[in-house]
Motif scaffolding. Structure first.
Motif, PDB file in Angstrom:
ATOM      1  N   LYS A   1       0.851  -1.184   0.000  1.00  0.00           N
ATOM      2  CA  LYS A   1       0.000   0.000   0.000  1.00  0.00           C
ATOM      3  C   LYS A   1       0.888   1.237   0.000  1.00  0.00           C
ATOM      4  O   LYS A   1       2.020   1.207   0.461  1.00  0.00           O
ATOM      5  CB  LYS A   1      -0.917   0.023   1.221  1.00  0.00           C
ATOM      6  N   PHE A   2       0.340   2.330  -0.511  1.00  0.00           N
ATOM      7  CA  PHE A   2       1.062   3.598  -0.520  1.00  0.00           C
ATOM      8  C   PHE A   2       0.118   4.695  -0.085  1.00  0.00           C
ATOM      9  O   PHE A   2      -0.913   4.937  -0.729  1.00  0.00           O
ATOM     10  CB  PHE A   2       1.612   3.911  -1.919  1.00  0.00           C
ATOM     11  N   ASP A   3       0.460   5.322   1.014  1.00  0.00           N
ATOM     12  CA  ASP A   3      -0.339   6.418   1.557  1.00  0.00           C
ATOM     13  C   ASP A   3      -1.784   5.977   1.788  1.00  0.00           C
ATOM     14  O   ASP A   3      -2.746   6.712   1.539  1.00  0.00           O
ATOM     15  CB  ASP A   3      -0.293   7.620   0.597  1.00  0.00           C
ATOM     16  N   GLY A   4      -1.928   4.739   2.244  1.00  0.00           N
ATOM     17  CA  GLY A   4      -3.258   4.216   2.538  1.00  0.00           C
ATOM     18  C   GLY A   4      -4.037   3.751   1.334  1.00  0.00           C
ATOM     19  O   GLY A   4      -5.204   3.378   1.452  1.00  0.00           O
ATOM     20  N   ILE A   5      -3.409   3.785   0.164  1.00  0.00           N
ATOM     21  CA  ILE A   5      -4.091   3.385  -1.076  1.00  0.00           C
ATOM     22  C   ILE A   5      -3.574   2.018  -1.509  1.00  0.00           C
ATOM     23  O   ILE A   5      -2.363   1.827  -1.660  1.00  0.00           O
ATOM     24  CB  ILE A   5      -3.864   4.420  -2.188  1.00  0.00           C
ATOM     25  N   ALA A   6      -4.481   1.088  -1.656  1.00  0.00           N
ATOM     26  CA  ALA A   6      -4.112  -0.265  -2.074  1.00  0.00           C
ATOM     27  C   ALA A   6      -4.298  -0.416  -3.578  1.00  0.00           C
ATOM     28  O   ALA A   6      -5.071   0.309  -4.215  1.00  0.00           O
ATOM     29  CB  ALA A   6      -4.963  -1.290  -1.343  1.00  0.00           C
ATOM     30  N   GLU A   7      -3.575  -1.366  -4.137  1.00  0.00           N
ATOM     31  CA  GLU A   7      -3.640  -1.637  -5.575  1.00  0.00           C
ATOM     32  C   GLU A   7      -4.298  -2.978  -5.811  1.00  0.00           C
ATOM     33  O   GLU A   7      -4.042  -3.942  -5.084  1.00  0.00           O
ATOM     34  CB  GLU A   7      -2.236  -1.626  -6.174  1.00  0.00           C
ATOM     35  N   LEU A   8      -5.144  -3.017  -6.818  1.00  0.00           N
ATOM     36  CA  LEU A   8      -5.820  -4.259  -7.181  1.00  0.00           C
ATOM     37  C   LEU A   8      -5.052  -4.971  -8.279  1.00  0.00           C
ATOM     38  O   LEU A   8      -4.551  -4.342  -9.208  1.00  0.00           O
ATOM     39  CB  LEU A   8      -7.251  -3.975  -7.649  1.00  0.00           C
ATOM     40  N   ASP A   9      -4.964  -6.277  -8.140  1.00  0.00           N
ATOM     41  CA  ASP A   9      -4.263  -7.091  -9.129  1.00  0.00           C
ATOM     42  C   ASP A   9      -5.252  -7.502 -10.215  1.00  0.00           C
ATOM     43  O   ASP A   9      -5.634  -8.664 -10.339  1.00  0.00           O
ATOM     44  CB  ASP A   9      -3.648  -8.319  -8.448  1.00  0.00           C
ATOM     45  N   ASN A  10      -5.668  -6.503 -11.021  1.00  0.00           N
ATOM     46  CA  ASN A  10      -6.628  -6.770 -12.095  1.00  0.00           C
ATOM     47  C   ASN A  10      -5.919  -7.425 -13.270  1.00  0.00           C
ATOM     48  O   ASN A  10      -4.872  -6.942 -13.719  1.00  0.00           O
ATOM     49  CB  ASN A  10      -7.294  -5.479 -12.557  1.00  0.00           C
ATOM     50  N   PRO A  11      -6.469  -8.483 -13.829  1.00  0.00           N
ATOM     51  CA  PRO A  11      -5.847  -9.100 -15.009  1.00  0.00           C
ATOM     52  C   PRO A  11      -6.041  -8.251 -16.244  1.00  0.00           C
ATOM     53  O   PRO A  11      -6.944  -7.416 -16.322  1.00  0.00           O
ATOM     54  CB  PRO A  11      -6.592 -10.433 -15.130  1.00  0.00           C
ATOM     55  N   THR A  12      -5.173  -8.440 -17.231  1.00  0.00           N
ATOM     56  CA  THR A  12      -5.310  -7.732 -18.507  1.00  0.00           C
ATOM     57  C   THR A  12      -6.560  -8.217 -19.226  1.00  0.00           C
ATOM     58  O   THR A  12      -6.821  -9.421 -19.287  1.00  0.00           O
ATOM     59  CB  THR A  12      -4.083  -7.986 -19.392  1.00  0.00           C
ATOM     60  N   PRO A  13      -7.383  -7.312 -19.782  1.00  0.00           N
ATOM     61  CA  PRO A  13      -8.612  -7.727 -20.473  1.00  0.00           C
ATOM     62  C   PRO A  13      -8.324  -8.709 -21.606  1.00  0.00           C
ATOM     63  O   PRO A  13      -7.292  -8.640 -22.275  1.00  0.00           O
ATOM     64  CB  PRO A  13      -9.184  -6.408 -21.010  1.00  0.00           C
ATOM     65  N   ALA A  14      -9.264  -9.607 -21.801  1.00  0.00           N
ATOM     66  CA  ALA A  14      -9.079 -10.645 -22.819  1.00  0.00           C
ATOM     67  C   ALA A  14      -8.953 -10.045 -24.215  1.00  0.00           C
ATOM     68  O   ALA A  14      -8.163 -10.523 -25.031  1.00  0.00           O
ATOM     69  CB  ALA A  14     -10.241 -11.632 -22.763  1.00  0.00           C
ATOM     70  N   TRP A  15      -9.742  -8.985 -24.508  1.00  0.00           N
ATOM     71  CA  TRP A  15      -9.690  -8.391 -25.847  1.00  0.00           C
ATOM     72  C   TRP A  15      -8.306  -7.826 -26.137  1.00  0.00           C
ATOM     73  O   TRP A  15      -7.810  -7.916 -27.269  1.00  0.00           O
ATOM     74  CB  TRP A  15     -10.733  -7.296 -25.983  1.00  0.00           C
ATOM     75  N   PHE A  16      -7.648  -7.267 -25.100  1.00  0.00           N
ATOM     76  CA  PHE A  16      -6.319  -6.710 -25.307  1.00  0.00           C
ATOM     77  C   PHE A  16      -5.302  -7.829 -25.560  1.00  0.00           C
ATOM     78  O   PHE A  16      -4.409  -7.683 -26.407  1.00  0.00           O
ATOM     79  CB  PHE A  16      -5.904  -5.892 -24.083  1.00  0.00           C
ATOM     80  N   MET A  17      -5.439  -8.924 -24.839  1.00  0.00           N
ATOM     81  CA  MET A  17      -4.520 -10.038 -25.044  1.00  0.00           C
ATOM     82  C   MET A  17      -4.699 -10.645 -26.435  1.00  0.00           C
ATOM     83  O   MET A  17      -3.724 -11.020 -27.089  1.00  0.00           O
ATOM     84  CB  MET A  17      -4.749 -11.092 -23.961  1.00  0.00           C
ATOM     85  N   VAL A  18      -5.967 -10.725 -26.880  1.00  0.00           N
ATOM     86  CA  VAL A  18      -6.213 -11.233 -28.235  1.00  0.00           C
ATOM     87  C   VAL A  18      -5.580 -10.315 -29.271  1.00  0.00           C
ATOM     88  O   VAL A  18      -4.933 -10.766 -30.227  1.00  0.00           O
ATOM     89  CB  VAL A  18      -7.732 -11.377 -28.482  1.00  0.00           C
ATOM     90  N   LEU A  19      -5.729  -8.998 -29.082  1.00  0.00           N
ATOM     91  CA  LEU A  19      -5.136  -8.037 -30.004  1.00  0.00           C
ATOM     92  C   LEU A  19      -3.614  -8.105 -29.962  1.00  0.00           C
ATOM     93  O   LEU A  19      -2.940  -8.047 -31.003  1.00  0.00           O
ATOM     94  CB  LEU A  19      -5.608  -6.629 -29.649  1.00  0.00           C
ATOM     95  N   PHE A  20      -3.058  -8.244 -28.774  1.00  0.00           N
ATOM     96  CA  PHE A  20      -1.601  -8.292 -28.620  1.00  0.00           C
ATOM     97  C   PHE A  20      -1.006  -9.506 -29.324  1.00  0.00           C
ATOM     98  O   PHE A  20      -0.071  -9.392 -30.124  1.00  0.00           O
ATOM     99  CB  PHE A  20      -1.251  -8.311 -27.131  1.00  0.00           C
ATOM    100  N   TYR A  21      -1.565 -10.682 -29.043  1.00  0.00           N
ATOM    101  CA  TYR A  21      -1.036 -11.893 -29.687  1.00  0.00           C
ATOM    102  C   TYR A  21      -1.356 -11.903 -31.186  1.00  0.00           C
ATOM    103  O   TYR A  21      -0.611 -12.479 -31.982  1.00  0.00           O
ATOM    104  CB  TYR A  21      -1.604 -13.137 -29.002  1.00  0.00           C
ATOM    105  N   GLY A  22      -2.469 -11.239 -31.566  1.00  0.00           N
ATOM    106  CA  GLY A  22      -2.780 -11.142 -32.989  1.00  0.00           C
ATOM    107  C   GLY A  22      -1.739 -10.344 -33.753  1.00  0.00           C
ATOM    108  O   GLY A  22      -1.377 -10.689 -34.887  1.00  0.00           O
ATOM    109  N   THR A  23      -1.237  -9.256 -33.149  1.00  0.00           N
ATOM    110  CA  THR A  23      -0.188  -8.475 -33.810  1.00  0.00           C
ATOM    111  C   THR A  23       1.105  -9.279 -33.945  1.00  0.00           C
ATOM    112  O   THR A  23       1.824  -9.135 -34.942  1.00  0.00           O
ATOM    113  CB  THR A  23       0.083  -7.195 -33.014  1.00  0.00           C
TER     114      THR A  23
END
Length: 277
Positions: free
Chosen positions: A100-122
């Motif tokens: 945490k930083f200054d009382g703010i926590a970070e969420l471990d959100n996964p990368t969206p599926a559409w972005f991964m499809v676009l990334f591997y497609g390129t």
């Protein structure tokens, strides 16, 4: 005549009777609501003065079973939520990272599926592009495409010039030749009268511009040089280029007419300028 009798409960007017009935029904409902409110207020005062235990063990067990039955079922994520990897707010605590930083926590959100499809497609597209153009050689490179387009343009030019109707379009300062045919000179004279007389005079004697009838030329007196001067003009000396307003064939006709003026010796001719040809 029959005598119309009315009951003591009705006025004899249907609309008035309906209004009275509706008011009576409203009064009954209002009385019922008042009674309910009085019971609620009485219960509240009683619990406030002498609070009772919430429920017995058996009542709690029954309440929990009822809660399980009434609890909404967890709905399955929609296609949009799956595609965007969206998580409900209830699951944020499971995604929260340790730091945490200054009382703010970070969420471990996964990368969206559409972005991964676009990334591997390129990546797949880049690999296929490299194999097609640089390894297997099926596609043409930019240099090869440029060379092919030049060949295609040359073929189109040859086909265009092969048409007699387009022959005049091929005239330029490199291939123009002398032509003293009367029809050509007549067309050139009409062009000269409408464009050149203000500066060179009606007969080429010269006014603002130089004399066109003597043997002296400022920018060359050959057919190619005169054509070039008319086409591109001499902006430094006030002569405009005519290539944008006249076709190549018209420039050619005008050139031949200007050359035909040489030696005509009109009255009031301007003094020679330039070099003798």
């Amino acid at each position: 005549m029959k005598e119309v009798t009315t009951s003591a409960w009705f006025t004899g007017s249907i609309s008035t009777d309906l209004v009275i009935c509706m008011l009576l029904i409203f009064a009954v409902l209002l009385l019922w609501v008042a009674l309910l409110l009085s019971r609620v207020i009485k219960l509240y005062i009683t619990e406030k003065i002498n609070p009772q235990p919430f429920a017995s063990a058996a009542e709690k067990a029954a309440l929990e079973s009822l809660k399980v039955v009434l609890e909404p079922k967890i709905k399955k994520p929609s296609i949009w939520e799956k595609l965007m990897q969206l998580k409900p707010l209830e699951q944020e605590k499971d995604l929260m990272m340790d730091h945490k930083f200054d009382g703010i926590a970070e969420l471990d959100n996964p990368t969206p599926a559409w972005f991964m499809v676009l990334f591997y497609g390129t990546i797949i597209f880049a690999f296929a592009y490299m194999m097609n153009y640089h390894v297997l050689g099926y596609g043409m490179s930019q240099d090869e495409e440029y060379a092919a387009e030049l060949v295609q343009a040359e073929e189109a030019k040859i086909a265009f010039l092969a048409n007699p109707a387009n022959a005049g379009m091929a005239v330029n300062e490199n291939n123009i030749e002398d032509n003293n045919e009367p029809a050509v000179l007549q067309k050139g004279a009409a062009l000269y009268a409408g464009r050149c007389t203000p500066c060179h005079g009606e007969h080429g004697e010269g006014i603002v511009g130089p004399n066109l009838t003597d043997e002296y030329w400022l920018h060359g007196g050959t057919v190619k040089e005169v054509f070039k001067t008319i086409k591109y003009g001499v902006p430094d000396k006030g002569m405009v280029p005519w290539e944008k307003s006249l076709s190549p064939q018209q420039l050619s006709d005008l050139t031949h007419y200007v050359l035909s003026l040489q030696g005509t010796n009109p009255a009031g001719a301007k003094a020679p300028q330039g070099n003798k040809m």
